[in-house]
Design a protein around this motif. Sequence first.
Motif, short mmCIF file in Angstrom:
data_model
loop_
_atom_site.label_atom_id
_atom_site.label_comp_id
_atom_site.label_asym_id
_atom_site.label_seq_id
_atom_site.Cartn_x
_atom_site.Cartn_y
_atom_site.Cartn_z
N PRO A 130 0.76 -1.24 0.05
CA PRO A 130 0.00 0.13 -0.03
C PRO A 130 0.70 1.43 0.10
O PRO A 130 0.46 2.19 -0.44
N GLU A 131 1.90 1.21 0.59
CA GLU A 131 2.95 2.47 0.88
C GLU A 131 3.48 2.76 -0.49
O GLU A 131 3.97 3.88 -0.40
N LEU A 132 3.62 1.95 -1.44
CA LEU A 132 4.33 2.12 -2.88
C LEU A 132 3.36 2.35 -3.88
O LEU A 132 2.38 1.75 -3.69
N GLU A 133 3.49 3.42 -4.48
CA GLU A 133 2.67 3.52 -5.77
C GLU A 133 2.75 2.50 -6.71
O GLU A 133 3.84 2.20 -7.17
N ARG A 134 1.72 2.31 -7.33
CA ARG A 134 1.51 1.16 -8.43
C ARG A 134 1.92 2.03 -9.58
O ARG A 134 1.59 3.31 -9.76
N GLU A 200 29.64 -7.64 -10.18
CA GLU A 200 29.22 -6.48 -9.47
C GLU A 200 27.52 -6.62 -9.23
O GLU A 200 26.87 -6.56 -10.19
N ALA A 201 26.96 -6.33 -8.10
CA ALA A 201 25.52 -6.44 -8.04
C ALA A 201 25.15 -4.91 -8.33
O ALA A 201 25.73 -4.06 -8.02
N VAL A 202 23.94 -4.93 -8.78
CA VAL A 202 23.22 -3.64 -9.39
C VAL A 202 22.02 -3.57 -8.27
O VAL A 202 21.32 -4.28 -8.22
N LYS A 203 21.89 -2.42 -7.70
CA LYS A 203 20.80 -2.25 -6.82
C LYS A 203 19.70 -1.04 -7.38
O LYS A 203 20.23 -0.31 -8.04
N SER A 204 18.61 -1.08 -6.80
CA SER A 204 17.52 -0.25 -7.03
C SER A 204 17.71 1.10 -6.39
O SER A 204 18.19 1.02 -5.19
N ILE A 205 17.59 1.94 -7.08
CA ILE A 205 18.04 3.51 -6.52
C ILE A 205 17.06 3.99 -5.44
O ILE A 205 17.08 4.84 -4.61
N LEU A 206 15.59 3.55 -5.55
CA LEU A 206 14.48 3.82 -4.84
C LEU A 206 13.54 2.86 -4.59
O LEU A 206 13.66 1.77 -5.24
N GLY A 246 6.16 -7.03 -11.78
CA GLY A 246 5.29 -6.79 -10.65
C GLY A 246 5.92 -6.92 -9.48
O GLY A 246 5.25 -6.70 -8.25
N ASP A 247 7.31 -7.31 -9.35
CA ASP A 247 7.88 -7.27 -8.08
C ASP A 247 7.98 -6.10 -7.42
O ASP A 247 8.30 -4.83 -8.13
N VAL A 248 7.82 -5.90 -6.25
CA VAL A 248 8.13 -4.63 -5.38
C VAL A 248 9.52 -4.78 -4.82
O VAL A 248 9.96 -5.58 -4.22
N VAL A 249 10.40 -3.60 -4.99
CA VAL A 249 11.70 -3.59 -4.57
C VAL A 249 11.78 -2.37 -3.64
O VAL A 249 11.08 -1.31 -3.87
N ARG A 250 12.94 -2.68 -2.69
CA ARG A 250 13.44 -1.55 -1.75
C ARG A 250 14.50 -0.75 -2.35
O ARG A 250 15.44 -1.27 -3.27
N SER A 251 14.74 0.37 -2.03
CA SER A 251 15.76 1.03 -2.25
C SER A 251 17.15 0.41 -1.85
O SER A 251 17.14 0.03 -0.59
#
Length: 290
Positions: A130-134, A200-206, A246-251
């Motif tokens: 819910p706290e993340l915008e779709r 090297e691992a790539v990470k989500s910015i937000l 569809g996956d929800v990711v964290r910063s």
Amino acid sequence: MKYKIKKIFRSRFLFVIRKEEDFAVLNSFSVTATKILLLGILFLIISFGISLILAKTFLKSWFDPAFSSAESTELFINLSDRVDSLALEVVKKDAYIQNIQRIIGGGEIEDEMAQAFSDTAGFEIGMAKPELERFQPSQGSQSIIQEMSGLSLEGNVQSRSPSTLMSSTYFFTPIKGIVLAIFDPQQNHFGVDVVAKENEAVKSILDGTVIFSSWTLETGYVLAIQHSNELISIYKHNSVILKYVGDVVRSGEIISIIGNTGELSSGPHLHFELWYQGSPLNPQEFISFD
């Protein structure tokens, strides 16, 4: 024979109840065969009545074939409805992914395809928290179709000042390394190329929701994430993709591994792009890759 039957029915039987210790008589009573027969018939009638009531109420699912058939029919209808709904959602999702793939791959998008994108983009991919915008593209987000289709960017590519929108936003660095190619929209280079260590691992910015996760001929394994405020981050030339549509990711969450995939790649690196309301941003204005 008739006399013997009458004699049996007229016979009397004495039942005596005694103590086990001294065989003292506690009680006794006598009955005839007729009474025994009547009691047996009464017992059968009562048992049949109770069984009938149970079969029509509490044990209906066990004994009533019609109930089982009706239940199976209802279940079949519900499953059919769900299958039809899922089939429709799959069609929408496939069309949506094809449109995103055309956009990221830089292919030509005809008017029909643009309309299809507008029709299918409203499909919510996954059930984000819910706290993340779709992903809910507005008019600004839909303009990314023209921006990433190789059309002219004159008068549309503008440097966005962090103070106007993202001055209070903290961007997680997708990967630490050396920037070999900078943001240059005039040369159709809408991001930065960052060289880092192998694997090297790539990470989500937000925080966000994955809206594209697939392979393209020119850019290899590509991942795109929809963030809040109509912000989209794109990660190209990966060797491995760890997240799916569809996956929800964290910063700061690992989403892929750096690679050298696609025809436009000349060595292991990450091509990173940042788009806001359909316009590319210079990632180095918001993120430090050193």
